[in-house]
Enzyme design. Structure first.
Site, short mmCIF file in Angstrom:
data_model
loop_
_atom_site.label_atom_id
_atom_site.label_comp_id
_atom_site.label_asym_id
_atom_site.label_seq_id
_atom_site.Cartn_x
_atom_site.Cartn_y
_atom_site.Cartn_z
N THR A 258 -10.64 20.61 64.75
CA THR A 258 -9.88 20.91 65.97
C THR A 258 -10.03 19.81 67.02
O THR A 258 -9.08 19.53 67.76
CB THR A 258 -10.35 22.26 66.54
OG1 THR A 258 -10.04 23.27 65.58
CG2 THR A 258 -9.67 22.60 67.85
N SER B 190 -12.11 21.62 58.31
CA SER B 190 -13.48 21.51 57.79
C SER B 190 -13.75 22.39 56.58
O SER B 190 -14.76 22.22 55.91
CB SER B 190 -14.50 21.75 58.89
OG SER B 190 -14.48 23.08 59.32
N THR C 55 -15.24 23.03 63.50
CA THR C 55 -16.33 23.95 63.79
C THR C 55 -16.59 24.93 62.64
O THR C 55 -17.69 25.47 62.53
CB THR C 55 -16.03 24.79 65.05
OG1 THR C 55 -14.79 25.49 64.84
CG2 THR C 55 -15.94 23.93 66.28
N ASP C 56 -15.57 25.17 61.81
CA ASP C 56 -15.69 26.24 60.81
C ASP C 56 -16.89 26.04 59.89
O ASP C 56 -17.55 27.00 59.50
CB ASP C 56 -14.41 26.33 59.96
CG ASP C 56 -13.22 26.83 60.76
OD1 ASP C 56 -13.41 27.28 61.90
OD2 ASP C 56 -12.09 26.76 60.23
#
Ligand code: ASP
Length: 326
Positions: free
Chosen positions: A15, A58, A90-91
């Protein structure tokens, strides 16, 4: 004038690098150079070298990619860099940072950061996070691998994403963040977990399954694992490490084929070892040969076992050492 520190930024997408395109929704598009250019004042903190290694969501990051990233980071340190920053989604930030904590051998800090808001979103958090990550790397106060989100510095063994869209989406189990960035100063409360290091020496990670116990669930998945080629399994059990009696029997049967690790689906607290005495509870499961994961989250236990099995040697001793140190 003292020499400015040199920081290498490696970008993997996520992101933080996303912008709207022709199709609905944001997609990864910005290069490492563009991420760095969007941070006001960075040039006063360090000389930044930027390189885009990938531009992906990710969920697509692999163990092999993190192994190569660690090698690139070590090469950058050998070439004189004072610290490494990795930007990604971030995932799976917690998995990447955890893997790096196992594989990275460089002597300078390696700091992961990301963003919850896309680069073009009002109040995008990427530039501030990248700035803070550089401050942490330059300070040298957070040894080894760490994760910076907002003003918080996290231990890769403890950090996890706990919210799908809130800005403050990351938490650290037991004891919270290991440090904070306060008015530009790095305040460490403690250091990252003493590390278990794994050297894959170019070998692929071993296939390890992660299976979550489900309410009134059948055991077909457990029974199928050996024929699917898995070399290990992490069972995400209920509560403090509890399975139904049928799952307990199926888990024991698996031990003839592969190591079976016992984790919990609960987000806080360790798998217990000496509290519940009924069939399928943790004392029974451990006596049968399942290995408790302590407070290590199931998804990280799976990665640790994957690497240790691939490395060879006494994986069990190393696994226990890692979980105990944590
Ligand atoms: N889906 C994105 C990713 O992990 C989410 C993010 O970066 O926050 O790549």
């Amino acid at each position: 004038m003292s020499k400015m520190p040199i920081i290498q930024v490696f970008a993997l997408g996520g992101t933080i690098a996303m912008t709207p395109g022709a199709a609905p929704g944001v997609t990864p598009s910005l290069s490492a150079e563009a991420l760095v250019a969007a941070v006001p004042g960075l040039e006063k903190v360090a000389v930044i070298q930027a390189k885009t290694l990938a531009n992906i969501g990710s969920a697509n990051i692999t163990i092999d990619r993190i192994a190569k990233l660690c090698a690139a980071a070590e090469a950058a340190v050998a070439a004189g860099c004072d610290g490494i920053i990795v930007t990604q989604g971030t995932d799976t930030l917690e998995e990447s940072a955890f893997l790096a904590s196992l594989m990275y051998k460089g002597s300078k800090p390696l700091v992961f950061t990301a963003a919850m808001r896309a680069a073009t979103h009002p109040g995008a958090d990427g530039p501030a996070n990248l700035y803070n990550a550089v401050l942490v790397a330059v300070s040298g106060k957070a040894a080894g691998v760490s994760v910076v989100m907002g003003p918080k510095i996290h231990d890769p063994w403890q950090v996890s994403k706990e919210h799908t869209y809130e800005l403050d989406a990351f938490d650290s189990s037991h004891g919270g963040p290991i440090g904070y960035i306060v008015e530009g100063a790095i305040q460490m409360h403690r250091q990252s977990t003493p590390l278990v290091k794994v050297d894959l020496a170019g070998k692929p990670a071993a296939p390890v399954a992660l299976v979550s116990a489900s309410f009134d669930g059948d055991i077909k998945i457990l029974e199928a694992l050996p024929s699917l080629g898995y070399k290990g399994v992490v069972i995400e059990a209920f509560g403090a490490g509890h399975l139904s009696e049928v799952w307990a029997d199926a888990a024991e049967a698996l031990l003839a084929h592969m190591p079976v690790l016992l984790a919990t689906r609960v987000s806080e607290g360790p798998v217990l070892e000496n509290s519940y005495g009924y069939k399928g509870a943790e004392i029974d499961l451990i006596n049968r040969g399942l290995i408790p994961c302590g407070p290590l989250r199931s998804r990280k236990a799976r990665l640790l076992l994957s690497l240790l099995l691939a490395e060879g040697g006494d994986w069990k001793a190393k696994f226990k050492e890692g979980v105990k140190a944590f």
